[in-house]
Scaffold this motif. Structure first.
Motif, PDB file in Angstrom:
ATOM      1  N   ALA A  22       5.635 -11.835   3.505  1.00 47.93           N
ATOM      2  CA  ALA A  22       5.572 -11.791   4.576  1.00 47.93           C
ATOM      3  C   ALA A  22       5.794 -13.121   5.564  1.00 47.93           C
ATOM      4  N   ALA A  23       5.001 -14.308   5.044  1.00 48.28           N
ATOM      5  CA  ALA A  23       5.030 -14.933   6.225  1.00 48.28           C
ATOM      6  C   ALA A  23       7.141 -15.546   6.057  1.00 48.28           C
ATOM      7  N   MET A  24       7.475 -16.136   3.955  1.00 44.60           N
ATOM      8  CA  MET A  24       8.935 -15.943   4.006  1.00 44.60           C
ATOM      9  C   MET A  24      10.187 -15.735   5.044  1.00 44.60           C
ATOM     10  N   LEU A  25       9.524 -13.586   5.095  1.00 46.81           N
ATOM     11  CA  LEU A  25      10.642 -13.109   5.665  1.00 46.81           C
ATOM     12  C   LEU A  25      10.981 -13.148   7.007  1.00 46.81           C
ATOM     13  N   ASP A  26       9.797 -13.734   7.908  1.00 44.22           N
ATOM     14  CA  ASP A  26       9.548 -14.739   9.039  1.00 44.22           C
ATOM     15  C   ASP A  26      10.077 -15.942   9.728  1.00 44.22           C
ATOM     16  N   ILE A  27      10.937 -16.522   8.007  1.00 44.48           N
ATOM     17  CA  ILE A  27      11.922 -17.635   8.680  1.00 44.48           C
ATOM     18  C   ILE A  27      13.565 -17.042   7.893  1.00 44.48           C
ATOM     19  N   VAL A  28      13.586 -16.791   7.609  1.00 38.82           N
ATOM     20  CA  VAL A  28      14.514 -16.340   6.560  1.00 38.82           C
ATOM     21  C   VAL A  28      15.838 -15.172   7.283  1.00 38.82           C
TER      22      VAL A  28
END
Length: 96
Positions: A22-28
């Motif tokens: 979920a956190a990665m999907l905020d930046i990729v």
């Protein structure tokens, strides 16, 4: 020039989680979702895809050898036709 920031996600399996998708999907801007042979499972695949769509992140298939124990990193002898079929199978699983 636009930049595509990509990450491999959905690599948990059952109760085991790998990273914070979920956190990665905020930046990729795009994500390769593990398709179940080296990591991932149907529930993780669906949830990761739903999160990606909600955040406007493009989705790709992260296919791998049929190797959960070795995380797809072991040398596996496989006939080219069988490899083709396993790649198509994984893409179909993600597509479903």
């Amino acid at each position: 020039m636009p930049l595509d920031l990509n990450s491999d996600l959905g690599e948990g399996f059952g109760p085991w989680r790998m990273g914070d998708d979920a956190a990665m999907l905020d930046i990729v801007t795009s994500a390769n979702i593990a398709c179940g042979f080296h990591a991932g499972d149907p529930t993780i695949m669906r949830r990761t895809c739903e999160l990606a769509v909600a955040k406007g992140v493009r989705i790709g298939a992260h296919v791998g050898y049929r190797d959960l124990v070795g995380f797809g990193r072991r040398d596996i002898a496989i006939a080219p036709a069988d490899l083709r079929d396993e790649v198509l199978y994984q893409i179909g699983a993600l597509q479903a």
